[in-house]
Design a protein around this motif. Structure first.
Motif, PDB file in Angstrom:
ATOM      1  N   GLY A 163       0.811  -1.215   0.000  1.00 42.67           N
ATOM      2  CA  GLY A 163       0.000   0.000   0.000  1.00 42.67           C
ATOM      3  C   GLY A 163       0.840   1.259   0.000  1.00 42.67           C
ATOM      4  O   GLY A 163       2.077   1.207  -0.065  1.00 42.67           O
ATOM      5  N   ALA A 164       0.154   2.392   0.059  1.00 38.19           N
ATOM      6  CA  ALA A 164       0.814   3.697  -0.053  1.00 38.19           C
ATOM      7  C   ALA A 164       1.002   4.330   1.311  1.00 38.19           C
ATOM      8  O   ALA A 164       0.075   4.363   2.117  1.00 38.19           O
ATOM      9  N   ASP A 165       2.195   4.848   1.548  1.00 40.30           N
ATOM     10  CA  ASP A 165       2.478   5.506   2.825  1.00 40.30           C
ATOM     11  C   ASP A 165       1.809   6.877   2.932  1.00 40.30           C
ATOM     12  O   ASP A 165       1.422   7.305   4.018  1.00 40.30           O
ATOM     13  N   HIS A 166       1.727   7.553   1.794  1.00 42.48           N
ATOM     14  CA  HIS A 166       1.094   8.885   1.754  1.00 42.48           C
ATOM     15  C   HIS A 166       0.158   8.939   0.547  1.00 42.48           C
ATOM     16  O   HIS A 166       0.554   8.529  -0.545  1.00 42.48           O
ATOM     17  N   ILE A 167      -1.013   9.474   0.755  1.00 47.83           N
ATOM     18  CA  ILE A 167      -1.930   9.668  -0.367  1.00 47.83           C
ATOM     19  C   ILE A 167      -2.409  11.115  -0.340  1.00 47.83           C
ATOM     20  O   ILE A 167      -2.911  11.587   0.688  1.00 47.83           O
ATOM     21  N   LEU A 168      -2.220  11.804  -1.458  1.00 45.06           N
ATOM     22  CA  LEU A 168      -2.790  13.144  -1.583  1.00 45.06           C
ATOM     23  C   LEU A 168      -4.190  12.972  -2.150  1.00 45.06           C
ATOM     24  O   LEU A 168      -4.366  12.667  -3.328  1.00 45.06           O
ATOM     25  N   GLY A 179     -15.522  13.676  -1.343  1.00 47.28           N
ATOM     26  CA  GLY A 179     -16.704  12.825  -1.269  1.00 47.28           C
ATOM     27  C   GLY A 179     -16.368  11.435  -0.750  1.00 47.28           C
ATOM     28  O   GLY A 179     -15.576  11.262   0.175  1.00 47.28           O
ATOM     29  N   ALA A 180     -16.972  10.430  -1.376  1.00 44.47           N
ATOM     30  CA  ALA A 180     -16.783   9.056  -0.916  1.00 44.47           C
ATOM     31  C   ALA A 180     -15.437   8.495  -1.352  1.00 44.47           C
ATOM     32  O   ALA A 180     -15.089   7.362  -1.003  1.00 44.47           O
ATOM     33  N   HIS A 181     -14.694   9.282  -2.104  1.00 40.76           N
ATOM     34  CA  HIS A 181     -13.396   8.792  -2.581  1.00 40.76           C
ATOM     35  C   HIS A 181     -12.420   8.599  -1.437  1.00 40.76           C
ATOM     36  O   HIS A 181     -11.476   7.800  -1.540  1.00 40.76           O
ATOM     37  N   LEU A 182     -12.628   9.301  -0.329  1.00 42.20           N
ATOM     38  CA  LEU A 182     -11.781   9.064   0.842  1.00 42.20           C
ATOM     39  C   LEU A 182     -11.755   7.581   1.190  1.00 42.20           C
ATOM     40  O   LEU A 182     -10.709   7.030   1.541  1.00 42.20           O
ATOM     41  N   GLY A 183     -12.889   6.935   1.088  1.00 41.94           N
ATOM     42  CA  GLY A 183     -12.976   5.513   1.413  1.00 41.94           C
ATOM     43  C   GLY A 183     -12.035   4.665   0.582  1.00 41.94           C
ATOM     44  O   GLY A 183     -11.434   3.704   1.085  1.00 41.94           O
ATOM     45  N   VAL A 192      -0.236   0.238   6.211  1.00 35.78           N
ATOM     46  CA  VAL A 192      -0.307   0.287   7.665  1.00 35.78           C
ATOM     47  C   VAL A 192       0.451   1.531   8.153  1.00 35.78           C
ATOM     48  O   VAL A 192       1.554   1.802   7.687  1.00 35.78           O
ATOM     49  N   PHE A 193      -0.165   2.286   9.031  1.00 34.21           N
ATOM     50  CA  PHE A 193       0.387   3.553   9.542  1.00 34.21           C
ATOM     51  C   PHE A 193       0.484   4.622   8.453  1.00 34.21           C
ATOM     52  O   PHE A 193       1.227   5.597   8.599  1.00 34.21           O
ATOM     53  N   GLY A 194      -0.265   4.457   7.386  1.00 31.06           N
ATOM     54  CA  GLY A 194      -0.222   5.430   6.299  1.00 31.06           C
ATOM     55  C   GLY A 194      -0.950   6.721   6.633  1.00 31.06           C
ATOM     56  O   GLY A 194      -1.587   6.846   7.684  1.00 31.06           O
ATOM     57  N   ARG A 195      -0.829   7.673   5.729  1.00 32.57           N
ATOM     58  CA  ARG A 195      -1.344   9.017   5.946  1.00 32.57           C
ATOM     59  C   ARG A 195      -2.095   9.471   4.694  1.00 32.57           C
ATOM     60  O   ARG A 195      -1.570   9.373   3.586  1.00 32.57           O
ATOM     61  N   VAL A 196      -3.304   9.942   4.908  1.00 30.87           N
ATOM     62  CA  VAL A 196      -4.103  10.470   3.803  1.00 30.87           C
ATOM     63  C   VAL A 196      -4.282  11.963   4.040  1.00 30.87           C
ATOM     64  O   VAL A 196      -4.843  12.364   5.060  1.00 30.87           O
ATOM     65  N   SER A 197      -3.784  12.762   3.115  1.00 27.38           N
ATOM     66  CA  SER A 197      -3.913  14.208   3.232  1.00 27.38           C
ATOM     67  C   SER A 197      -5.117  14.659   2.426  1.00 27.38           C
ATOM     68  O   SER A 197      -5.151  14.488   1.216  1.00 27.38           O
ATOM     69  N   GLY A 243     -17.217  16.589  -3.973  1.00 28.12           N
ATOM     70  CA  GLY A 243     -18.130  16.845  -2.877  1.00 28.12           C
ATOM     71  C   GLY A 243     -17.448  17.092  -1.549  1.00 28.12           C
ATOM     72  O   GLY A 243     -16.408  16.509  -1.250  1.00 28.12           O
ATOM     73  N   PHE A 244     -18.084  17.946  -0.759  1.00 28.48           N
ATOM     74  CA  PHE A 244     -17.538  18.337   0.535  1.00 28.48           C
ATOM     75  C   PHE A 244     -17.839  17.320   1.634  1.00 28.48           C
ATOM     76  O   PHE A 244     -17.236  17.359   2.683  1.00 28.48           O
ATOM     77  N   ASP A 245     -18.800  16.437   1.391  1.00 21.88           N
ATOM     78  CA  ASP A 245     -19.138  15.450   2.416  1.00 21.88           C
ATOM     79  C   ASP A 245     -18.302  14.204   2.199  1.00 21.88           C
ATOM     80  O   ASP A 245     -18.575  13.399   1.317  1.00 21.88           O
ATOM     81  N   ILE A 246     -17.273  14.087   3.007  1.00 22.98           N
ATOM     82  CA  ILE A 246     -16.343  12.991   2.827  1.00 22.98           C
ATOM     83  C   ILE A 246     -16.761  11.800   3.684  1.00 22.98           C
ATOM     84  O   ILE A 246     -17.320  11.960   4.764  1.00 22.98           O
ATOM     85  N   SER A 247     -16.476  10.619   3.188  1.00 16.98           N
ATOM     86  CA  SER A 247     -16.884   9.426   3.925  1.00 16.98           C
ATOM     87  C   SER A 247     -15.989   8.243   3.577  1.00 16.98           C
ATOM     88  O   SER A 247     -15.286   8.237   2.569  1.00 16.98           O
ATOM     89  N   GLY A 248     -16.047   7.264   4.451  1.00 12.19           N
ATOM     90  CA  GLY A 248     -15.269   6.047   4.235  1.00 12.19           C
ATOM     91  C   GLY A 248     -15.592   5.052   5.334  1.00 12.19           C
ATOM     92  O   GLY A 248     -16.369   5.350   6.255  1.00 12.19           O
ATOM     93  N   HIS A 249     -14.973   3.891   5.252  1.00 13.90           N
ATOM     94  CA  HIS A 249     -15.269   2.830   6.214  1.00 13.90           C
ATOM     95  C   HIS A 249     -14.284   2.884   7.378  1.00 13.90           C
ATOM     96  O   HIS A 249     -13.103   3.173   7.204  1.00 13.90           O
ATOM     97  N   PHE A 250     -14.804   2.571   8.544  1.00 16.43           N
ATOM     98  CA  PHE A 250     -14.010   2.628   9.762  1.00 16.43           C
ATOM     99  C   PHE A 250     -12.898   1.575   9.802  1.00 16.43           C
ATOM    100  O   PHE A 250     -11.802   1.816  10.332  1.00 16.43           O
TER     101      PHE A 250
END
Lengths: 343, 343, 343, 343
Positions: B235-240, B245-249, B257-262, B269-276
């Motif tokens: 996987g990716a350590d950093h994601i810009l 919107g739902a793309h955060l998911g 593992v221990f990655g970072r999403v900026s 869309g301004f309403d961001i979402s994803g799975h826990f």
């Protein structure tokens, strides 16, 4: 020492498949310790696993429940150096995670936890790799100590190991369950200003007695507005977000500039959501917390002994009374529920 | 020096309200510098502001557009110590944010940015408090330098100031806009493995020429699966994350593992979402990024001079051709669009 | 308000050159506040400066002494936004250092402090740039509040801002001077285990009453061995090293693996030394501390109000009694010495 | 596979006690791997140990020399999960240090390293616990790969794992030995400005060819003044201090505000010293570096593969030619000396 023992197992999803069964007392291998378990703390996850499976139930037969044990070492394999018979220990929730980022890949995150993908501890005796246990705090009895490996460490990881909490910061905890009350006590022990949000005035009073400075009854007022009011609009530096679902969005509103929201629980759903604007404009950090590593647990044990924090145990149940304990868990305890093992 | 100048203003929401108008050249107050602007870089935000207002349009009359300027100091107030006439400077996007957590409260986050809640820089001359500017990098011309204050600094803040990126890590950037290409170049300059996700093979080829090791055409394959494939499931350590919107998911799934999403952009869309689950099980950090502070911009300028990074300017437009530049912005440029100011 | 006031000045090196002189009450410029000073806390540095000059004495004429003031705003320039008349404030030791790394170059580090390279505050009235002051804590009176800007903030910077102290860690403080006692109180307020090292049993008892768990009389036993004994050989996570000279070497021996030694004072000499082996084998961090920035002082003020820490003031002296106060300072106070200004 | 093998042993302090002796090829226990060693990199420490003992020599009989091996796994115990026969591996310098703070106490820091308190690797075959090895980088041959576990990881730990180096910062490395050249290459790969200090113009030219921007001949000019000149007085953000003794004091002078001095070597003495003023006034951090943990080595291996860094091997020697290799080591190589093991 007897040759047989009792343990709680789950044959398949559903409470009807619970069984208090006999098994042979296991023998420790070269790197293992045999622990006589004196107390096992329950988590809401145990209830979910029994009733929904979570993908784990019935993968092993028999599958032993429970993840958080306190007990005493009664035997040790030849290569064991960390413990001696007679020492009091607690288990680690994610066995083998010593420090650092931990296990798993992007595709397959780590699911290996005691009483989940691995066998559990709700048993009179258990064997653990010597690396999977930590010395129990001297200031706690076994019932109290059994609450540290999951609920206690989760709050510690969020606020201290990752959150670098310090005196003068404002911490908001949601509810009065096990993680929330540990969060309250840990934050107060670091000189932080603690706000508890609950729907029950009685629980808020009890939370204040534990060190919370403020209580917000979310049924009587908008809790985010109340956080603004209590902090002079500054907001909360740390929020333990245990509600899940769209509630994350509220936490983002309540957070201070550069604040941190620790995602811990999902009572209202696994699909979390919120608005981008407060996240970006306040430079917030949202972190997912899965309990923590052994190094943090060892730090936490030292902190327990130093600060005198006493975990809040709402009720103890006799080993045979697991069904009653699960009922209590379903009702939402104030703090933790602990199973007392046979003497 | 002339007494009057031209500037682009917006009288009300909508492109019809744009005007290239005359104004008096301002005089710098005691702590201010007067800058002759040579280039202004446009951002997608400028387009949003013109077409939707974002709550700012028409609050000032005239309201001057634009947030990112490069130019030369032509006069300085008596108390100015940071700059002398003749020095080349760039503006800061959030004026007065020097270092640390920045402005605002939980209730009212900081909205004060140039060309937003404050007057903009799409003007032949501007005055700036001396603390609101930074020396331009010696290795860039003014057109290039004008792209640093918003797009460049956003990528730097995400990856370096907060992300503490290092060689050998994997960085995923979404798309090939201004922030994405800066992210690519900054990551490559730190020895990171860069993966660009785009729907256009041609743009992917151009991204590789800039230093990306891999390109994923998200129209031809599932980009998350492709990240797994390219990283051996790590996987990716950093994601810009610029989609919103739902793309955060999806980003949470792609993260190591221990990655970072900026979280930077919200095209969908301004309403961001994803799975826990991936958030918790992989101990991920999600951070909201709003450009960055002056200290980070100064660090970034030094890095630009040291690494030789050249910002990618897709097109330059003459000062009078703002409408054409906005059309280009709406089509989605490869990198940045810059307005050339009159000589 | 009167037009003239009194202030303590130093014409040249040596106590004979001290003078309590009259001066005109200054008027605040546009960005300045006028503060009626109610208390000034003294530091050992003031004594050194009077007796040795430190390179600063007599550079200004008159040169006003003192760096740490508490008082009330009595007037404000037209551009002042941070304060209003009537508000209680404290000064900042390094004016203008807001956050981040701070001023100066490798060749010329920052020496600009109040009562040193800049004019001091031992005066009935002072003017300060609005950025050079911080709101006083509500829980302290002015005498107590005046001790925060130098001694208090130094301990806070070492242990919290840079040291990220947490509960359960062991902190060693050297002596019972102002910084040491603040270190003790800050550490105890974070749930740390505090060990005080002193040559005086009576002072050790008083330190324990303030929250230290252990006291070591360095005249009766080797303090490093005592730290080993008290920590089960684990050592100290943080050491406030105030002795200087070769004493650093002892601190390196006493430090735990991954421990931190904060270099603060140099009673025994500016040439510090120690052995390489413990530094390398225990992965130690040695940090030089010069008070701290305004952001940290604001955090500290919040922590003071939240934790209820009361600075230890060994004695208060009337404004006219500076010589007696300096004598006390030379004897080594238990905590701080504060000058009470005329009502 | 043969049953016997050769290895270099030391019977007592002094070169006369070196012996190339025969031994039985060991068998891996349950958690161990058997590695056919193809290359062993030497360190100055090996020379010190042979000539001075360092307290370790002759504690084991036979005592095998050498700490840094590259080779291929030829057999694995039943419980081994990390490696398979046929995989290329490198050893770890401090066996069992996976991540975090590491071993030891304040009183007894960790001395357990391969080829020191523990048996070494200068042997045709070695057994290692599976946790004591890391996959070799694909982009390096075994001779190059053998240089990573000590010299390479030391520079990585100082600059990246602890130093959080980023593009645009200035890094000073002392000399052109193994750690210094790794520091140079790692810093350049992160976009940093590298200054090499040496007494040899030829070596400075070779260092520039590796990516250093500047060279300072310390025999021709004061190196600290040269750092001021090259950085416009700003100073160095990171200094790899390998000289030891009073040289630390010079490094403190050369460091930028908030700079970091990594203490690595002690050619001029174990008693390090310097002046307090630059440490405090520039808020410097001095850190002791003892190689690093396995997690950092794994990160470094990925960085090696991603950046294409090729370790600088000054000379390779045949297995039988250890005395000649030690002579070379004593003369001060440009980079590393590696022993080629028999095919």
């Amino acid at each position: 020492m007897t040759d047989t023992m009792k343990q709680w197992t789950l044959k398949d999803v559903g409470r009807a498949n619970l069984g208090l069964v006999s098994a042979a007392v296991p023998a420790p291998a070269e790197h293992e310790i045999l622990v006589k378990v004196s107390a096992v703390s329950l988590n809401y996850r145990d209830l979910l696993l029994i009733e929904d499976g979570l993908g784990f139930a019935a993968k092993a037969d028999p599958f032993v429940l429970g993840s958080d044990a306190a007990g005493v070492v009664v035997a040790a394999g030849a290569a064991v150096t960390r413990f001696k018979p007679g020492e009091r220990v607690i288990s680690t929730f994610i066995p083998g995670w010593i420090d650092g980022p931990g296990f798993g890949t992007a595709r397959e995150p780590n699911y290996r936890t005691l009483g989940g993908a691995m066998q559990g501890v709700l048993s009179e005796y258990i064997v653990l790799d010597q690396g999977w246990a930590v010395k129990a705090p001297e200031s706690l009895n076994d019932v109290e100590a059994s609450t540290l490996p999951c609920a206690g460490l989760t709050a510690w990881t969020a606020l201290v190991e990752r959150g670098r909490l310090h005196a003068g910061q404002t911490v908001v905890v949601q509810g009065t369950g096990g993680v929330a009350l540990f969060g309250l006590q840990i934050a107060a022990a670091h000189g932080a200003d603690v706000i508890v949000v609950s729907g029950d005035d009685d629980k808020l009073e009890r939370a204040k007695a534990l060190g919370a400075r403020h209580g917000i009854n979310r049924k009587k007022e908008d809790w985010v507005e109340a956080v603004y009011r209590l902090t002079g609009d500054r907001g909360a530096d740390h929020i333990l977000e245990i509600v899940g679902g769209a509630h994350l969005g509220r936490a983002l509103q309540a957070a201070a500039v550069f604040g941190r929201v620790s995602l811990i629980g999902v009572f209202e759903g696994f699909d979390i959501s919120g608005h981008f604007a407060p996240l970006a404009l306040k430079h917030l950090t949202v972190e997912g917390i899965q309990v923590g590593h052994r190094k943090a647990l060892e730090d936490f044990v030292r902190a327990i002994d130093q600060t005198g924090i006493k975990p809040v145990v709402d009720a103890e149940y006799a080993f045979a009374d697991l069904p009653a304990a699960l009922d209590h868990l379903a009702r939402g305890p104030f703090g933790k529920i602990v199973m007392n093992m046979p003497g």
